[in-house]
Scaffold this motif. Sequence first.
Motif, short mmCIF file in Angstrom:
data_model
loop_
_atom_site.label_atom_id
_atom_site.label_comp_id
_atom_site.label_asym_id
_atom_site.label_seq_id
_atom_site.Cartn_x
_atom_site.Cartn_y
_atom_site.Cartn_z
N HIS A 131 0.68 -1.69 0.13
CA HIS A 131 0.35 -0.40 0.06
C HIS A 131 0.75 1.00 0.44
O HIS A 131 1.46 1.26 0.43
CB HIS A 131 -0.56 -0.27 1.21
N TYR A 132 0.60 2.21 -1.56
CA TYR A 132 1.31 3.58 -0.97
C TYR A 132 0.49 4.21 -0.26
O TYR A 132 -0.28 4.48 -0.15
CB TYR A 132 1.84 4.58 -2.54
N ASN A 133 1.02 5.06 0.32
CA ASN A 133 0.72 6.47 1.41
C ASN A 133 0.46 7.42 0.26
O ASN A 133 1.14 7.60 -1.10
CB ASN A 133 1.38 6.90 2.75
N ALA A 134 -0.09 8.43 0.63
CA ALA A 134 -0.73 9.36 -0.06
C ALA A 134 1.14 10.40 -0.57
O ALA A 134 0.77 10.66 -1.65
CB ALA A 134 -1.16 10.53 0.40
N VAL A 135 2.36 10.60 0.47
CA VAL A 135 3.07 11.56 -0.64
C VAL A 135 4.08 10.41 -1.28
O VAL A 135 4.13 10.66 -1.54
CB VAL A 135 4.34 11.45 0.92
N GLN A 136 4.20 8.88 -1.27
CA GLN A 136 4.53 8.29 -1.88
C GLN A 136 3.60 8.29 -3.32
O GLN A 136 4.44 8.15 -4.35
CB GLN A 136 4.29 6.53 -1.60
N LYS A 137 2.42 8.49 -3.26
CA LYS A 137 1.73 8.14 -4.70
C LYS A 137 2.20 9.39 -5.34
O LYS A 137 2.47 9.58 -6.57
CB LYS A 137 0.08 8.20 -4.30
N LEU A 141 3.91 9.94 -8.89
CA LEU A 141 3.21 10.08 -9.77
C LEU A 141 3.64 11.78 -10.96
O LEU A 141 4.11 11.61 -11.52
CB LEU A 141 1.72 11.32 -9.98
N PHE A 142 5.11 12.24 -10.02
CA PHE A 142 5.55 13.21 -10.62
C PHE A 142 6.76 12.89 -10.65
O PHE A 142 6.70 13.82 -11.54
CB PHE A 142 6.12 14.30 -8.75
N VAL A 143 7.52 11.49 -9.98
CA VAL A 143 8.47 11.78 -11.02
C VAL A 143 8.32 11.13 -12.43
O VAL A 143 9.04 10.93 -13.11
CB VAL A 143 9.18 10.47 -10.14
N VAL A 144 6.87 10.26 -12.69
CA VAL A 144 6.65 9.86 -14.21
C VAL A 144 6.03 11.44 -15.08
O VAL A 144 6.81 11.53 -16.25
CB VAL A 144 5.46 9.19 -14.07
N CYS A 145 5.95 12.37 -14.26
CA CYS A 145 5.55 13.37 -15.01
C CYS A 145 6.92 13.93 -15.41
O CYS A 145 7.18 15.08 -16.48
CB CYS A 145 4.58 14.75 -14.55
N ASP A 146 7.34 14.04 -14.32
CA ASP A 146 9.02 14.72 -14.94
C ASP A 146 10.22 14.29 -15.98
O ASP A 146 10.50 14.59 -16.09
CB ASP A 146 9.74 15.15 -13.45
#
Length: 212
Positions: A131-137, A141-146
């Motif tokens: 389970h990913y917490n919100a910070v991990q999510k 998602l940020f690094v994919v966009c980056d």
Amino acid sequence: MATPHALVDTAPPAAPRAGTIHPLWVRITHWLNALAALTMMLSGWRIYDASPIFTSITFPPSITLGGWLGGALQWHFAAMWLLVFNGLVYLALNLASGRFLRKFLPVSPRAILRDFMAALTGKLSHADLSHYNAVQKFAYLFVVCDLIVLVLSGLAIWKSVQFPLLRELMGGYDNARIVHFCAMSLMAAFIAVHLAMVALVPRSLLAMLRGR
């Protein structure tokens, strides 16, 4: 009729096998993406040093890859193709399997702030690695966009004449270099934080190596 003693199963019940946290395709694409991103970053620093955007910012040759501009460009382009094709496979399989929705969504600013404050106070649980917490999510998602921004800004620099619209969307060639540099810096920051989190929760590294 009583069952003969010899036929009675006295062995303890087998413990249930731990479920797979990361399937094989996730682990393979994760490590290939990590290799490609790291190679592009180190070779990119060498390319940047040949024509710095900010004269006060340069990188020591000892932490760059390629040895010289031509060598760095070869490493950079080789890693670029690996990143693009492997990244597309990673995204396609995540979407096709439904893993993207299960793992990374939903996420909200309130949840990110809540889990971030819990992490700062040492109250964020890591008992369930599936389970990913919100910070991990948010971070993933940020690094994919980056990485997408890195690829697009890199294309605007590499093939500026062939992709005029992309170049103009970046604000011109010089601005595309700044966007590329900033996206690279954010990726370096992500890697540093990611490694720090792995050091704090070593089981997460084992899970990405063996799947559970």
